[in-house]
Design an enzyme around this catalytic site. Structure first.
Site, short mmCIF file in Angstrom:
data_model
loop_
_atom_site.label_atom_id
_atom_site.label_comp_id
_atom_site.label_asym_id
_atom_site.label_seq_id
_atom_site.Cartn_x
_atom_site.Cartn_y
_atom_site.Cartn_z
N LYS A 54 -19.67 -80.12 -76.45
CA LYS A 54 -18.59 -79.94 -75.47
C LYS A 54 -19.08 -79.15 -74.25
O LYS A 54 -18.73 -79.47 -73.12
CB LYS A 54 -17.41 -79.23 -76.13
CG LYS A 54 -16.20 -79.04 -75.24
CD LYS A 54 -14.95 -78.77 -76.08
CE LYS A 54 -15.08 -77.53 -76.94
NZ LYS A 54 -15.01 -76.28 -76.17
N ARG B 148 -5.67 -75.31 -78.56
CA ARG B 148 -6.38 -75.81 -79.73
C ARG B 148 -5.45 -76.37 -80.79
O ARG B 148 -5.92 -77.00 -81.75
CB ARG B 148 -7.24 -74.70 -80.34
CG ARG B 148 -8.40 -74.27 -79.47
CD ARG B 148 -9.31 -73.31 -80.19
NE ARG B 148 -10.48 -72.95 -79.40
CZ ARG B 148 -11.46 -72.17 -79.81
NH1 ARG B 148 -11.41 -71.68 -81.03
NH2 ARG B 148 -12.48 -71.89 -79.03
N ARG C 52 -30.87 -74.68 -86.96
CA ARG C 52 -31.03 -73.53 -86.08
C ARG C 52 -31.39 -72.28 -86.89
O ARG C 52 -30.68 -71.91 -87.82
CB ARG C 52 -29.73 -73.30 -85.31
CG ARG C 52 -29.79 -72.21 -84.27
CD ARG C 52 -28.60 -72.30 -83.34
NE ARG C 52 -27.32 -72.18 -84.04
CZ ARG C 52 -26.16 -72.54 -83.50
NH1 ARG C 52 -26.11 -73.04 -82.28
NH2 ARG C 52 -25.04 -72.39 -84.19
N ARG D 137 -28.50 -67.74 -89.97
CA ARG D 137 -27.22 -67.05 -90.07
C ARG D 137 -26.35 -67.76 -91.09
O ARG D 137 -26.41 -68.98 -91.25
CB ARG D 137 -26.51 -67.02 -88.71
CG ARG D 137 -27.27 -66.30 -87.62
CD ARG D 137 -26.43 -66.19 -86.37
NE ARG D 137 -25.83 -67.47 -85.98
CZ ARG D 137 -24.98 -67.62 -84.97
NH1 ARG D 137 -24.63 -66.58 -84.24
NH2 ARG D 137 -24.49 -68.80 -84.67
N ARG E 30 -16.01 -75.04 -91.16
CA ARG E 30 -15.48 -74.88 -89.80
C ARG E 30 -15.01 -76.21 -89.24
O ARG E 30 -13.98 -76.29 -88.57
CB ARG E 30 -16.53 -74.28 -88.87
CG ARG E 30 -16.82 -72.83 -89.11
CD ARG E 30 -17.39 -72.14 -87.87
NE ARG E 30 -18.53 -72.81 -87.30
CZ ARG E 30 -19.78 -72.62 -87.69
NH1 ARG E 30 -20.05 -71.82 -88.70
NH2 ARG E 30 -20.78 -73.25 -87.09
#
Length: 285
Positions: A76, A153, A187, A220, A231
């Site tokens: 996005k 949202r 990542r 993480r 999520r």
């Protein structure tokens, strides 16, 4: 996998001709902005509300509010940046950035929001809408349109925002969960420096080690596949009614794919067509 993008000249669900009946005309959008500008909003300074004549003279006759929706990690930000580069009439309104700035500057809105944040609560919708409207007023004074990023949202937020601001175009980026999970779970970071690596496109020279110090990289918890999937599921649950809400208004277009560079040309084509149509419509009113 080859990316598929929905046709640029077809709006989702309702079709092009009927969707134009649901959208407000550009001049109506301007009237919405103008009424906001004249309103007695307690969080705006006297300077921002004391010269209504400058608003009508400087504002564009085709002001728009464009909302961009997309899953976390779905590109996005990349698409938004390209829109701002190719369509400079838009002003980027990122509620996350706004919130951090207001808190950092200890503004009235920032102090109000910080009370909820310190208690571990979500900032109420009415506070977030005030932040959006503050930027909206400044944008219309400069003859700009808005690119809304991060708010609304949920459908409840959209309905509340509609009382203040007309969202007349919505871009919905639909990226497969598998693509996002792979992208984010690749990542890894070097905690001491904050350096970020990604095994998909920016890998470390030595697997698992920081390029400069040779120290171990870590992942993480939020970047682990199970966390990412959680999520994404929460996002889809919250935004599904929101997408349906804008479908019923006839203002949304969904773009599907796996690569931003493939998706964006279709976004650019669709958005350019909508702006051109509204320029013609405004000139006939």
């Amino acid at each position: 996998m080859q990316a598929f993008v929905s046709p640029a000249f077809r709006r989702t669900v309702v079709g092009k001709s009927s969707s134009l009946l649901h959208r407000r005309s550009p001049t109506t959008v301007v009237r919405s902005f103008a009424s906001i500008y004249h309103a007695d909003m307690e969080d705006l300074s006297h300077e921002e509300t004391s010269s209504p004549s400058s608003t009508s003279s400087s504002s564009s006759s085709c002001a728009h509010s464009l909302l961009i929706l997309g899953k976390p990690g779905g590109g996005k930000g990349t698409i938004s940046g390209k829109i701002l580069s190719d369509f400079p009439q838009f002003r980027h309104v990122s509620t996350g950035d706004q919130l951090r700035q207001h808190v950092r500057n200890e503004t009235k809105l920032g102090l109000e929001a910080k009370k909820y944040m310190d208690e571990g609560c979500l900032v109420p919708d009415n506070v977030m809408i005030k932040m959006v409207m503050k930027d909206a007023v400044e944008a219309i004074k400069n003859g700009q349109s808005l690119l809304l990023d991060g708010f609304p949202r949920t459908m409840e937020q959209a309905v509340a925002l509609d009382e203040q601001l007309d969202v007349d175009m919505v871009i919905n980026l639909c990226i497969p969960n598998e693509t996002i999970i792979e992208r984010i779970s690749d990542r890894w970071i070097h905690p001491a420096s904050g350096r970020v690596y990604n095994y998909s496109y920016k890998p470390p020279k030595v697997t698992g080690m920081d390029d400069e110090t040779g120290e171990p990289l870590v992942q993480r918890d939020d970047d682990k596949p199970e966390s990412v999937l959680k999520r994404l599921n929460k996002y889809e649950e919250a935004t599904r009614p929101l997408v349906q809400y804008y479908e019923e208004k006839g203002v949304i277009q969904t773009f599907r794919g796996t690569q931003s560079d493939v998706i964006y040309p279709k976004v650019q084509e669709w958005l350019g067509e909508q702006l051109a149509e509204d320029d013609v419509e405004a000139n006939t009113i």
